[in-house]
Design an enzyme around this catalytic site. Structure first.
Site, PDB file in Angstrom:
ATOM      1  N   GLU A  24     -12.481 -19.015  84.983  1.00  0.00           N
ATOM      2  CA  GLU A  24     -13.898 -19.311  85.218  1.00  0.00           C
ATOM      3  C   GLU A  24     -14.057 -20.693  85.855  1.00  0.00           C
ATOM      4  O   GLU A  24     -14.908 -20.893  86.714  1.00  0.00           O
ATOM      5  CB  GLU A  24     -14.683 -19.228  83.906  1.00  0.00           C
ATOM      6  CG  GLU A  24     -14.748 -17.830  83.341  1.00  0.00           C
ATOM      7  CD  GLU A  24     -15.427 -17.787  81.995  1.00  0.00           C
ATOM      8  OE1 GLU A  24     -16.451 -17.095  81.878  1.00  0.00           O
ATOM      9  OE2 GLU A  24     -14.939 -18.450  81.053  1.00  0.00           O
ATOM     10  N   TYR A  56     -43.448 -25.390  91.093  1.00  0.00           N
ATOM     11  CA  TYR A  56     -42.357 -24.466  90.776  1.00  0.00           C
ATOM     12  C   TYR A  56     -41.096 -24.795  91.560  1.00  0.00           C
ATOM     13  O   TYR A  56     -39.990 -24.697  91.038  1.00  0.00           O
ATOM     14  CB  TYR A  56     -42.739 -23.015  91.080  1.00  0.00           C
ATOM     15  CG  TYR A  56     -44.036 -22.529  90.488  1.00  0.00           C
ATOM     16  CD1 TYR A  56     -44.558 -23.062  89.314  1.00  0.00           C
ATOM     17  CD2 TYR A  56     -44.749 -21.527  91.114  1.00  0.00           C
ATOM     18  CE1 TYR A  56     -45.753 -22.606  88.781  1.00  0.00           C
ATOM     19  CE2 TYR A  56     -45.943 -21.052  90.593  1.00  0.00           C
ATOM     20  CZ  TYR A  56     -46.445 -21.597  89.424  1.00  0.00           C
ATOM     21  OH  TYR A  56     -47.612 -21.136  88.901  1.00  0.00           O
ATOM     22  N   GLU A  76     -24.513 -22.028  75.731  1.00  0.00           N
ATOM     23  CA  GLU A  76     -25.449 -22.789  74.906  1.00  0.00           C
ATOM     24  C   GLU A  76     -25.605 -24.226  75.412  1.00  0.00           C
ATOM     25  O   GLU A  76     -26.722 -24.752  75.461  1.00  0.00           O
ATOM     26  CB  GLU A  76     -24.979 -22.792  73.444  1.00  0.00           C
ATOM     27  CG  GLU A  76     -25.061 -21.437  72.766  1.00  0.00           C
ATOM     28  CD  GLU A  76     -23.857 -20.512  72.990  1.00  0.00           C
ATOM     29  OE1 GLU A  76     -23.738 -19.519  72.265  1.00  0.00           O
ATOM     30  OE2 GLU A  76     -23.040 -20.776  73.909  1.00  0.00           O
ATOM     31  N   LYS A 102     -24.494 -14.128  82.097  1.00  0.00           N
ATOM     32  CA  LYS A 102     -23.337 -13.959  82.987  1.00  0.00           C
ATOM     33  C   LYS A 102     -23.317 -12.491  83.372  1.00  0.00           C
ATOM     34  O   LYS A 102     -23.037 -11.627  82.537  1.00  0.00           O
ATOM     35  CB  LYS A 102     -22.030 -14.273  82.260  1.00  0.00           C
ATOM     36  CG  LYS A 102     -21.715 -15.695  82.034  1.00  0.00           C
ATOM     37  CD  LYS A 102     -20.312 -15.785  81.412  1.00  0.00           C
ATOM     38  CE  LYS A 102     -19.951 -17.199  81.075  1.00  0.00           C
ATOM     39  NZ  LYS A 102     -18.564 -17.295  80.550  1.00  0.00           N
TER      40      LYS A 102
END
Length: 124
Positions: A24, A56, A76, A102
């Site tokens: 990853e 935005y 997290e 993911k």
């Protein structure tokens, strides 16, 4: 402040290098973020002026920067960084909920995504 509105940013697609596993870190992957920003929108609804709400586009830029500024092993930690950046940048935001997914996790299974949802309130 009473909860009189929510600003939604949905399916923000960001490529980053978060994750626990070495592949990853090397290869990176797509992440999808949904945010709910708790904001008193009464003034903006009455005035129809951008100055009475939040931009935005600026919010997306701040979220993207916070999400990609460093590598996180856990979703997290990345979600918390995003939430803190939003709360720091926008005093009008009383709280933020971050959903982080993911779509292609390194898990040997057929699934749509894995993810988390965390909520933060100003002052917590």
């Amino acid at each position: 402040m009473s909860e009189t509105g929510r600003i939604l940013i949905e399916k923000l697609d960001i490529y980053a290098y978060h994750g626990f596993f070495s592949e990853e870190e090397k290869l990176g992957q797509r992440f999808l973020l949904d945010l709910v920003l708790y904001v008193d929108l009464r003034a903006a609804a009455a005035s129809d002026r951008l100055s009475d709400t939040l931009d935005y586009g600026r919010a997306v830029a701040i979220v993207t920067e916070a999400f990609t500024a460093r590598r996180y092993h856990l979703l997290e930690g990345a979600a918390r960084a995003v939430a803190m950046a939003v709360l720091d940048a926008f005093p009008l935001v009383a709280g933020v909920e971050v959903t982080l997914r993911k779509p292609a996790p390194p898990i040997p299974a057929t699934l749509g995504s894995v993810g988390i949802r965390l909520g933060f309130r100003r002052g917590d």
